[in-house]
Design a protein around this motif. Sequence first.
Motif, short mmCIF file in Angstrom:
data_model
loop_
_atom_site.label_atom_id
_atom_site.label_comp_id
_atom_site.label_asym_id
_atom_site.label_seq_id
_atom_site.Cartn_x
_atom_site.Cartn_y
_atom_site.Cartn_z
N LYS A 31 3.34 12.92 -0.85
CA LYS A 31 2.61 11.75 -0.36
C LYS A 31 2.34 11.82 1.14
O LYS A 31 1.51 11.10 1.66
CB LYS A 31 3.39 10.47 -0.67
CG LYS A 31 3.39 10.11 -2.14
CD LYS A 31 4.03 8.76 -2.36
CE LYS A 31 3.95 8.35 -3.83
NZ LYS A 31 4.55 7.02 -4.06
N ASN A 32 3.06 12.69 1.85
CA ASN A 32 2.88 12.81 3.29
C ASN A 32 1.49 13.36 3.60
O ASN A 32 1.07 14.37 3.03
CB ASN A 32 3.96 13.73 3.86
CG ASN A 32 3.84 13.90 5.36
OD1 ASN A 32 3.08 14.75 5.83
ND2 ASN A 32 4.57 13.10 6.10
N LEU A 33 0.77 12.70 4.50
CA LEU A 33 -0.61 13.08 4.79
C LEU A 33 -0.69 14.50 5.34
O LEU A 33 -1.56 15.28 4.95
CB LEU A 33 -1.23 12.09 5.78
CG LEU A 33 -2.68 12.37 6.19
CD1 LEU A 33 -3.60 12.37 4.99
CD2 LEU A 33 -3.15 11.34 7.22
N ARG A 35 -4.48 7.10 0.62
CA ARG A 35 -3.38 7.08 1.59
C ARG A 35 -3.70 6.11 2.74
O ARG A 35 -2.84 5.35 3.18
CB ARG A 35 -3.15 8.48 2.18
CG ARG A 35 -2.75 9.54 1.18
CD ARG A 35 -1.28 9.47 0.80
NE ARG A 35 -0.89 10.63 0.04
CZ ARG A 35 -0.95 10.73 -1.28
NH1 ARG A 35 -1.39 9.70 -1.99
NH2 ARG A 35 -0.56 11.82 -1.91
N GLN A 36 -4.96 6.14 3.20
CA GLN A 36 -5.33 5.27 4.31
C GLN A 36 -5.30 3.80 3.89
O GLN A 36 -4.86 2.94 4.65
CB GLN A 36 -6.73 5.64 4.82
CG GLN A 36 -7.11 4.95 6.12
CD GLN A 36 -6.23 5.34 7.27
OE1 GLN A 36 -6.11 6.51 7.61
NE2 GLN A 36 -5.56 4.36 7.88
N GLU A 85 -3.41 2.51 1.61
CA GLU A 85 -1.99 2.14 1.54
C GLU A 85 -1.46 1.76 2.91
O GLU A 85 -0.78 0.74 3.09
CB GLU A 85 -1.17 3.32 0.98
CG GLU A 85 -0.96 3.30 -0.51
CD GLU A 85 0.06 4.34 -0.95
OE1 GLU A 85 0.68 4.14 -1.99
OE2 GLU A 85 0.24 5.36 -0.24
N GLU A 86 -1.79 2.62 3.90
CA GLU A 86 -1.34 2.37 5.27
C GLU A 86 -1.95 1.08 5.81
O GLU A 86 -1.27 0.27 6.45
CB GLU A 86 -1.71 3.56 6.15
CG GLU A 86 -1.21 3.44 7.58
CD GLU A 86 -1.60 4.66 8.42
OE1 GLU A 86 -1.84 4.48 9.61
OE2 GLU A 86 -1.67 5.77 7.85
N ASN A 87 -3.25 0.87 5.53
CA ASN A 87 -3.92 -0.34 6.00
C ASN A 87 -3.29 -1.59 5.39
O ASN A 87 -3.16 -2.63 6.06
CB ASN A 87 -5.41 -0.30 5.66
CG ASN A 87 -6.14 0.77 6.44
OD1 ASN A 87 -5.61 1.34 7.39
ND2 ASN A 87 -7.36 1.07 6.03
N GLU A 88 -2.92 -1.51 4.12
CA GLU A 88 -2.32 -2.65 3.44
C GLU A 88 -0.98 -3.00 4.08
O GLU A 88 -0.65 -4.18 4.27
CB GLU A 88 -2.13 -2.32 1.95
CG GLU A 88 -1.52 -3.46 1.13
CD GLU A 88 -2.40 -4.69 1.12
OE1 GLU A 88 -1.85 -5.80 0.96
OE2 GLU A 88 -3.64 -4.57 1.28
N PHE A 89 -0.20 -1.98 4.44
CA PHE A 89 1.08 -2.22 5.09
C PHE A 89 0.87 -2.91 6.44
O PHE A 89 1.57 -3.87 6.79
CB PHE A 89 1.81 -0.88 5.29
CG PHE A 89 3.12 -1.00 6.01
CD1 PHE A 89 4.26 -1.45 5.35
CD2 PHE A 89 3.21 -0.69 7.37
CE1 PHE A 89 5.46 -1.57 6.03
CE2 PHE A 89 4.41 -0.80 8.04
CZ PHE A 89 5.54 -1.25 7.37
N ILE A 90 -0.11 -2.42 7.20
CA ILE A 90 -0.41 -3.03 8.51
C ILE A 90 -0.89 -4.46 8.34
O ILE A 90 -0.48 -5.37 9.06
CB ILE A 90 -1.45 -2.19 9.26
CG1 ILE A 90 -0.87 -0.81 9.60
CG2 ILE A 90 -1.93 -2.89 10.52
CD1 ILE A 90 -1.89 0.18 10.10
#
Length: 749
Positions: free
Chosen positions: A142-144, A308-309, A311-316
Motif C-alpha cells: 500500500k505504500n506509495l 491512494r490519493q 484515501e489520503e485526502n479523506e484522512f485529511i
Amino acid sequence: MSEFQIDLSNCDKEPIHIPGAIQSHGFLLVIDQQMKIRFQSEGLNNFIPDVNPNLLDQFIEVLEPKLGLEPGFIAQLIKIGKQNNFENINPYTVNLGDGHYYLIISISADYYMLEFEPVAADSEPNLQNMVGSSVSEMLADKNLKVLLDNSAKQVKKIINYDRVMIYRFASDGHGEVVAEAKNEDLDPWVGLHYPAADIPKQARELYKLNLTRLIADVDAVPFKITADSAKRPPLDLTYSQLRAVSPIHIQYLKNMGVASSFSISLIYKGELWGLIACHNYTTKFISYKSRTYAQLIGQILSSALEFRQDEENEFINKSFSTSLEKITKLLQENEFVEDALTQGRTMILSLTHAEGVVVNYNQKQTKIGRLPTDDQLRRLLEWAKDTIIDSIYYTDNLSAVYPPAADFIDVGSGILICTLSRELREFMIWFKPEKLQMVKWAGDPQKPVEFDPKGLSVISPRNSFAVWTQEVTGKSESWMQEEINSVIKLRDEIIYVVNQKAGALRLLNERLKDAYAELDTFSYTISHDLKNPLAVIKSYTQLAKKDKNISPLTQNFLSRVEDKANRMTDMISEILEYSRIGRIELEFQPVYTGQLIDDLIKDLTFVYKDLDLEFIVGDTPEISGDPTMLSQVFANLISNAVKYSQHAKPAQVRISGTSNAKETTYAISDNGMGIAAHDIPKIFELFNRLDSAKDIEGSGVGLAIVSRIIAKHNGRITVESELGKGSTFTIVFANAETAADPEIIIGDV
C-alpha cells in the motif's frame, strides 16, 4: 532563484502535433470518408516493393490485394471500429511479402489514419501472463513509494529497456524522477528534477490524449507525408503511433546518449500526473501489443494512484472537518462571531496546515501562531483590500505578487485569504512559512539560446546533464484543495451565523429591503414597458409568417425573431417572479416532500427520456412552509442536477433528507461538471452564469429565486462542489415551531 519554472516560450509554440512526417519503421496512408487516399508517407516501396509509390487520390481497395485482404475489407474494418471503438479492433495483422505487419486505425479530423508497423518477435504470446503477474506484484504494497518502484520494475520486465523511470510533474510543469528500475551499470536518477521546457506544455497536452509514445531510433531519417492537394491543412497526428519527433527533442535525447525512448502517461483525475519514461541506449523497437500491455500497466498505476490519493485526502478531510465542527458549534453558541472564531485558539489554525492565522473582524484583530509584525500585517491587509477581489485567494509564493513579503518569508511565504468584507477590512489570513529546498537538476535547467549561421536565435538543448543544485527560496508548501475547501466551508458558516445573529447588520437588512422595493418597481416597469411591445412584435411576426409569398430565408428570420421575443418574455417573467417572492406573506403548512419529489422525477424522466438518467431517493421527511414556493426550490435544484450531469454515463442524481428536533435538511447531489471553488460564492447572484455552463440552457435566475425563497423560510443553502465530480446542494429548514420566527435574518449563501 525562487521558482522551479525555468522555460523559454519557443518550446511551447512548436507545432509537434503536425510535424508533416512519421518515423521510418512503418508507413502511413490516410483516407477520407469515401475511402480515397488523401495523404501518404514516403518509403512505401521499402515495405511493398512492387507497389506504385504514389497512391494519392486512389481508393484504398487498390492496395488491399497487396496486403492479402479482400477488396472492401478495410472499409468494413473501419465500420466495425466506428461502432465498437477502434481500440477494440486494433491491431489487425496483414502480410506484406515475407513479413507480418500490424494495421492500426485511428481518426484525425474527418480522416482515417492507417498505420502499418512490423510485428516484432518479442515474446508476445507470454505478455498476457506476464502482465497478470506484474499487476499482482505492483499492487502488493500500500505504500506509495513501493507501488511506484514496483511499477517501474514491471514495465522494465515487459519492454526490457535499460532504464525505466516514474516521472512526476509539479504544478509549474517541471518534473522529478520519483522511482526507477535500471541496469546495474547505470547511475541512479531518482530525485533529479527536469525543467518544464524539457517536456513543454503542448507535449504534456498530447500525453493526455495519446497515452503511449515510442521513439524507436533517434538517428532514423523520418518519412515525409505528402497530400493530394497543397490546399489541404496539415495532417493532425495527435493519435498517431508513428508521429515523427521534434528535432529539438531528438537532439535532447542524443545529448543524453539515449538511442530509443518510450513513455506511458499517468493520469490523475483527468490531468497528467506524470510519465513512465523509458530509455534505451541502443535502438529498440517495441511492438504495438507490447506497448498496449505496458499502457495497461500505466492505467492500472493511474487508478492505484487515484485510490491512494483519495484515501489520503479523506484522512485529511476528516481532520479538518473535526475542527470545523467545533468552530461551527462555537459560532452557534457565542454571541460574538470573533469570540467564537478565536475561543479555541488553535481550532481555526487547524483548519489548514498553516502555522499562523490572523482574524480581522468587527474592528478587532486576533493573532494566532507565527505571523509577520504588526506593521507588516497592516500593510498586507491594505494590499489585500485594494487587490484581492475573490472571496478566497491563495498563493505559495507571496513575494512574487507582493514584493514587501520578501521581508517575512520565514513566516509568510504562502498565504490563504478568506474575505468576509473588503470594505470593512474583515479578513481571515492563514500563513505558511518558507520551505527551503535544495533541488537537484539534471544539468543546468536554463536552455541556452544559440545562433545559426544566418544569425537567427535557436534553442539548443543542454549538452550536460551533470547534477546541478539549486536553492529554492521564498516558497511555502502548496495549498491543498482540502485546505481551500475547509476555509470555504468556514466562510459559509460565518456568513450564515453573521446574518442570523449580528444586530449590527440590521441596517444592511433595511438597505436590502429598500433595494428589493426598487427592484419591485423596476420589475413592474419592465412588465408594462417591455411585455406589451414584445406582444406586438410577436403578433406582427406571426402575421408576416402567414404570407406565402415571402422566401424561406425570410421565414427563418421571422421564426428567429419570434423565438427571441418568447425568450425575452420568459426572462421578464422570471424577473417578476424573483421580485414577487419578497412581497408574499407566507402561510406555513406541512409539505409532504416525498410526493412532490416523485412528481418532479416523473416529469424530468419524460423530458430527458433520451438521457441515461438515474435517480436515487433516500428518506423524504416533511417540511413546513409555502407549498408552491418549496415546489419551486426542489424543481430548480433537481432539474439543475439533471442538466449539469447530462454528459455523465449514467447521470446520477441523489436526493435524501434528514430531520431532528430543530431542523430538516435535504441534500441534492449530482455527478456532473461541478463548480470551480472561486465561482461558488457567486452562484446565487442574479443573472450569474458560469463560463463552463454557457452551452446549457438557463437564465441565471433560478438559483437566485431558490436562495430568496429559502431566506424567506428562514432557512439556509450551501453547496460543495469539485470540478469534474459534481455538486451537492444542501438546504436546511427550521421545523414548524421555529420556522416563522420573524427576528431571524438569513443570508442567501
